[in-house]
Write a protein that holds these residues in place. Structure first.
Motif, PDB file in Angstrom:
ATOM      1  N   TYR A  88       0.843  -1.200   0.000  1.00 25.68           N
ATOM      2  CA  TYR A  88       0.000   0.000   0.000  1.00 25.68           C
ATOM      3  C   TYR A  88       0.879   1.250   0.000  1.00 25.68           C
ATOM      4  CZ  TYR A  88       1.011   0.265   5.017  1.00 25.68           C
ATOM      5  OH  TYR A  88       1.645   0.349   6.224  1.00 25.68           O
ATOM      6  N   THR A 183      -2.821  -1.093  -2.906  1.00 30.63           N
ATOM      7  CA  THR A 183      -3.981  -0.356  -2.443  1.00 30.63           C
ATOM      8  C   THR A 183      -3.533   0.867  -1.653  1.00 30.63           C
ATOM      9  OG1 THR A 183      -6.057  -0.562  -1.209  1.00 30.63           O
ATOM     10  CG2 THR A 183      -4.154  -1.753  -0.351  1.00 30.63           C
ATOM     11  N   TYR A 184      -4.468   1.496  -0.989  1.00 28.21           N
ATOM     12  CA  TYR A 184      -4.207   2.713  -0.235  1.00 28.21           C
ATOM     13  C   TYR A 184      -4.567   2.484   1.227  1.00 28.21           C
ATOM     14  CZ  TYR A 184      -9.241   3.085  -1.036  1.00 28.21           C
ATOM     15  OH  TYR A 184     -10.585   2.826  -1.096  1.00 28.21           O
ATOM     16  N   ILE A 185      -4.419   3.518   2.037  1.00 28.02           N
ATOM     17  CA  ILE A 185      -4.672   3.399   3.464  1.00 28.02           C
ATOM     18  C   ILE A 185      -5.687   4.448   3.890  1.00 28.02           C
ATOM     19  CG2 ILE A 185      -2.690   4.898   4.000  1.00 28.02           C
ATOM     20  CD1 ILE A 185      -2.329   3.268   6.594  1.00 28.02           C
ATOM     21  N   ARG A 225      -8.913   9.630   4.375  1.00 34.13           N
ATOM     22  CA  ARG A 225      -7.661   9.239   3.765  1.00 34.13           C
ATOM     23  C   ARG A 225      -6.520   9.754   4.622  1.00 34.13           C
ATOM     24  NH1 ARG A 225      -7.935   7.508  -1.698  1.00 34.13           N
ATOM     25  NH2 ARG A 225      -5.681   7.263  -1.503  1.00 34.13           N
ATOM     26  N   PHE A 241      -6.063  -4.890   7.703  1.00 34.63           N
ATOM     27  CA  PHE A 241      -6.971  -4.817   6.554  1.00 34.63           C
ATOM     28  C   PHE A 241      -7.943  -5.996   6.608  1.00 34.63           C
ATOM     29  CE2 PHE A 241      -3.457  -7.356   5.036  1.00 34.63           C
ATOM     30  CZ  PHE A 241      -4.029  -8.353   4.275  1.00 34.63           C
ATOM     31  N   THR A 244     -10.425  -4.277   0.694  1.00 32.61           N
ATOM     32  CA  THR A 244      -9.462  -4.090  -0.392  1.00 32.61           C
ATOM     33  C   THR A 244      -8.506  -2.937  -0.108  1.00 32.61           C
ATOM     34  OG1 THR A 244     -11.079  -2.691  -1.542  1.00 32.61           O
ATOM     35  CG2 THR A 244     -11.035  -5.043  -2.097  1.00 32.61           C
ATOM     36  N   PHE A 245      -8.559  -2.345   1.066  1.00 33.73           N
ATOM     37  CA  PHE A 245      -7.672  -1.263   1.468  1.00 33.73           C
ATOM     38  C   PHE A 245      -7.211  -1.496   2.905  1.00 33.73           C
ATOM     39  CE2 PHE A 245     -12.146  -0.062   1.753  1.00 33.73           C
ATOM     40  CZ  PHE A 245     -12.293   0.140   3.124  1.00 33.73           C
TER      41      PHE A 245
END
Length: 255
Positions: A88, A183-185, A225, A241, A244-245
């Motif tokens: 990520y 992915t992102y956080i 975010r 997680f 999907t993030f």
């Protein structure tokens, strides 16, 4: 004249050949002695009792192990246990560390409708190791911060946490590789509101996780975010997680 005389025939009984056929009837004043069977010794009785007690105790132990294993320890099939890694981007540390990796073990209990996640110490720090339970039946999430050895309880956020069946399908689909897609956080912030005294109301799974530990209630503030803003609070974070993030759960003590 002829005189005929007859000799008397003496009827003598032949003597018996042996005394073995004699039947001796005891007289009234004689005692009749019968052979007695030998008594079991006390040692034999004790050995039998000891052996029986050992067999009984062995059966009791085996029965206890069976009951404990199949009724008190939740069983889970091997295809519901996952060891996962995810790559990520963290906007705060990206210039210094680039992409980061998060690793965790996931257990999905479809019959009992809950998920258990174990997050080890991250390679680059910045997050505490933790054990997490999402109980969809009770609608609760429990975080056990291993570094602090404390538990934190909050209402389950179904927006961030996939239900067991959906999470199971997601992880099965990516099981061919060891990494989830990049992915992102997302960050969510919580504040401690008070101590939990009645642990049984939390359900058997969370109760087992937090038994004997200081347990606190949390209140959720917001989710956003990841941003670079740091506030002067006494906080600690857990990255994990179940979607999907990646989620960074920030837990702050009361001021």
């Amino acid at each position: 004249m002829v005189k005929i005389t007859l000799q008397p025939v003496s009827a003598q009984k032949p003597e018996k050949e042996s005394d073995g056929d004699k039947i001796i009837i005891p007289q009234a004043n004689e005692e009749l002695v019968l052979p007695l069977r030998p008594k079991r010794s006390l040692l034999n009785v004790l050995c039998c009792l000891t052996f029986g007690l050992v067999v009984f105790m062995s059966g009791l132990v085996l029965a206890s192990i069976y009951v404990y294993r199949y009724y008190f320890i939740p069983q889970i099939p091997e295809d519901s246990l996952f060891h996962c890694r995810v790559i990520y981007e963290d906007s705060v540390y990206a210039p210094l560390r680039g992409r980061q990796e998060l690793e965790e073990n996931v257990g999905i209990y479809l019959d009992d409708n809950y998920e258990q996640i174990s997050v080890p110490m991250p390679q680059f720090g910045g997050s505490d190791p933790a054990d997490i339970i999402h109980d969809f039946h009770r609608g609760l999430t429990a975080y056990h911060d291993i570094a602090l050895d404390k538990c934190y309880i909050i209402e389950l956020n179904t927006t961030l946490v996939m239900p067991p069946r959906n999470l199971w399908e997601l992880l099965v689909n990516v099981k061919r590789g060891t990494y989830l897609p990049q992915t992102y956080i997302i960050q969510e912030e919580m504040t401690v509101t008070g101590r939990v005294k009645n642990m049984r109301q939390l359900g058997p799974f969370i109760h087992r996780l937090c038994y004997g530990k200081e347990t606190y209630r949390l209140r959720r503030h917001s989710q956003r975010r990841r941003i670079d803003k740091r506030e002067t609070k006494k906080c600690h974070s857990i990255r994990h997680f179940e979607n999907t993030f990646v989620v960074e759960t920030v837990i702050c003590d009361r001021v």
